[in-house]
Design an enzyme around this catalytic site. Structure first.
Site, PDB file in Angstrom:
ATOM      1  CD  GLU A  23      -1.006   0.582   3.678  1.00 46.04           C
ATOM      2  OE1 GLU A  23      -1.505   1.709   3.539  1.00 46.04           O
ATOM      3  OE2 GLU A  23      -1.118  -0.082   4.726  1.00 46.04           O
ATOM      4  CE  LYS A 157      -1.243   1.588  13.772  1.00 50.42           C
ATOM      5  NZ  LYS A 157      -2.126   0.959  13.053  1.00 50.42           N
TER       6      LYS A 157
HETATM    7  N1  PSU Z   1      -1.888   1.405  10.372  1.00 48.70           N
HETATM    8  C1  PSU Z   1      -0.569   1.726  10.347  1.00 48.70           C
HETATM    9  N2  PSU Z   1      -0.098   2.516   9.374  1.00 48.70           N
HETATM   10  C2  PSU Z   1      -0.910   2.998   8.419  1.00 48.70           C
HETATM   11  C3  PSU Z   1      -2.308   2.649   8.442  1.00 48.70           C
HETATM   12  C4  PSU Z   1      -2.740   1.857   9.438  1.00 48.70           C
HETATM   13  O1  PSU Z   1       0.172   1.300  11.211  1.00 48.70           O
HETATM   14  O2  PSU Z   1      -0.430   3.726   7.553  1.00 48.70           O
HETATM   15  C5  PSU Z   1      -3.197   3.131   7.343  1.00 48.70           C
HETATM   16  C6  PSU Z   1      -3.526   1.954   6.408  1.00 48.70           C
HETATM   17  O3  PSU Z   1      -3.469   2.413   5.082  1.00 48.70           O
HETATM   18  C7  PSU Z   1      -4.972   1.634   6.790  1.00 48.70           C
HETATM   19  C8  PSU Z   1      -5.485   2.983   7.134  1.00 48.70           C
HETATM   20  O4  PSU Z   1      -5.695   1.044   5.729  1.00 48.70           O
HETATM   21  O5  PSU Z   1      -4.441   3.597   7.862  1.00 48.70           O
HETATM   22  C9  PSU Z   1      -6.756   2.922   7.958  1.00 48.70           C
HETATM   23  O6  PSU Z   1      -7.318   4.178   8.011  1.00 48.70           O
HETATM   24  P1  PSU Z   1      -8.818   4.370   8.497  1.00 48.70           P
HETATM   25  O7  PSU Z   1      -8.809   3.970   9.947  1.00 48.70           O
HETATM   26  O8  PSU Z   1      -9.111   5.830   8.288  1.00 48.70           O
HETATM   27  O9  PSU Z   1      -9.670   3.494   7.643  1.00 48.70           O
END
Ligand code: PSU
Ligand code: MN
Length: 303
Positions: A23, A157
Site C-alpha cells: 500500500e 493497533k
Molecule cells: N496502520 C498503520 N499505518 C498505516 C495505516 C494503518 O500502522 O499507515 C493506514 C492503512 O493504510 C490503513 C489505514 O488502511 O491507515 C486505515 O485508516 P482508516 O482507519 O481511516 O480506515
C-alpha cells in the site's frame, strides 16, 4: 479502467510467479520522510530476496499504478497533498485526476483487479475505540470481508478497539491466522488478550488455508498476523500510556474520521521519541519476508 500494471508485475502474473501488493498510505500518511521511502524500498528488497515480485500500489494523476518505480515511491514519500484514498475516495480521485495514497481497503481492491492474491502491510484499520457511539469502523474490515485478497500484517493497533475489531472480522467471515502465536498480536506489542482463530507454524500451512478458501468459493480475505520480534516489541503498559495521551490530544483538537489514524501514528512517534517508528519499520520488513514466503508456497500449490 484507470489502472496501469507495470510490465514486471504483469509478466510475473502471467507466469504465475508470486507477487506481493503493497500500500501507499503507509508511505505518505503513515511515516515521516525520508524513513517512509527507505522503508518502502527495503520492503520491496525483502520481497525480492525471497523470490517474489513487489507491486507497490498508488494513484498518480487519476491512474492506479500497480508496481510503482523507485522514483514514484520517492515522490509519494515527499509530495504534499496526496489524498488518503480508501474505497469511497477512489471515484473522486479518478475523476479529478488526483494523486491518491491507497489504504488497505483500496489497495486490496486494486490488487484484486490486477489478479494479486497477497498483500503485505504494517497494520490494518479497524473499529476505533468508542466505535459503538461514533460508528468509526475502517472500510478495511469491509474489504477483508468482500475482496479475495489475503493480508499479512502485525495485527490491529492498540489505538483501536481490538475486541470489537475481532468481532466484526468474525461477522464478516474473515479467518484470523497467527504466525507461531495463539494470541492476536497488537502491532507495537507481540501480545494481546485476544485469541487468533488458528496458530500456523509455517508459510506452507498458511498458503494451504488461503488455497482452501479460494478452492471452496469462500468470499473475502484471510488475515495473517505476524508478531513483531522481541527486540522491537514495546511493552503493552508503556505503549498504552502513550496511546491514551495521543487520543486525548486528538479529541481536544477535534480531529476526526480519516485524519485520526495519521494523527495518532505521528503523535505516537513523537511521544516515544522515535521508538514506535523503528518498531513500525521492523515489523513491516518482517511481514514482507513472511508474506513473500507464503506467496512462494502458494504459487507452488496452485500449479
Ligand atoms: N496502520 C498503520 N499505518 C498505516 C495505516 C494503518 O500502522 O499507515 C493506514 C492503512 O493504510 C490503513 C489505514 O488502511 O491507515 C486505515 O485508516 P482508516 O482507519 O481511516 O480506515
Ligand atoms: Mn475511520
Amino acid at each position: 479502467m484507470n489502472i496501469r500494471i507495470s510490465s514486471k508485475v504483469e509478466q510475473a502474473l502471467k507466469e504465475n510467479k508470486p507477487v506481493i501488493a503493497l500500500e501507499s498510505t503507509i508511505i505518505s500518511h503513515g511515516m515521516p520522510y525520508p524513513k517512509n521511502v527507505e522503508c518502502a524500498l527495503a520492503v520491496e528488497k525483502n520481497i525480492e530476496k525471497e523470490g517474489a515480485v513487489a507491486a507497490t500500489i498508488g494513484i498518480i494523476d487519476g491512474e492506479a499504478i500497480i508496481g510503482m518505480t523507485p522514483d514514484e515511491i520517492e515522490e509519494f514519500g515527499k509530495r504534499k497533498g496526496i489524498v488518503k484514498c480508501s474505497l469511497r475516495d477512489l471515484p473522486i480521485v479518478y475523476a479529478k485526476k488526483l494523486w491518491g495514497a491507497t489504504t488497505v481497503a483500496a489497495t486490496m481492491f486494486l490488487a484484486h483487479q490486477a489478479g494479486i492474491e497477497f498483500f503485505v502491510t504494517g497494520g490494518i484499520g479497524g473499529a476505533h475505540r468508542k466505535a459503538n457511539e461514533t460508528f468509526d469502523i475502517s472500510t478495511d474490515l469491509e474489504a477483508l470481508g468482500n475482496i479475495d485478497v489475503s493480508v499479512i500484517c502485525a495485527g490491529p493497533k492498540a489505538i483501536l478497539d481490538l475486541g470489537l475489531t475481532m468481532e466484526i472480522l468474525e461477522t464478516k467471515g474473515v479467518p484470523v491466522i497467527g504466525y507461531n502465536t495463539d494470541c492476536l498480536p497488537a502491532f507495537f506489542t507481540r501480545t494481546s488478550k485476544f485469541k487468533v482463530d488458528f496458530n500456523a507454524k509455517t508459510p506452507l500451512e498458511i498458503a494451504e488455508i488461503v488455497k482452501a478458501k479460494r478452492d471452496n468459493q469462500l468470499k473475502g480475505g484471510v488475515l495473517i498476523t505476524n508478531p513483531v520480534d522481541e527486540a522491537h516489541s514495546i511493552p503493552e503498559e508503556k505503549i498504552n500510556v502513550v496511546i491514551e495521551e495521543a487520543i486525548k490530544e486528538m479529541d481536544e483538537k477535534g480531529i476526526k474520521g480519516k485524519d485520526e489514524t495519521p494523527f495518532l501514528l505521528s503523535k505516537i512517534v513523537e511521544l516515544t521519541g522515535g521508538e514506535s517508528l523503528e518498531t513500525n519499520i521492523a515489523l513491516i520488513l518482517s511481514n514482507a519476508t513472511l508474506g513473500a514466503k507464503i506467496a512462494v508456497e502458494y504459487s507452488k500449490l496452485a500449479k
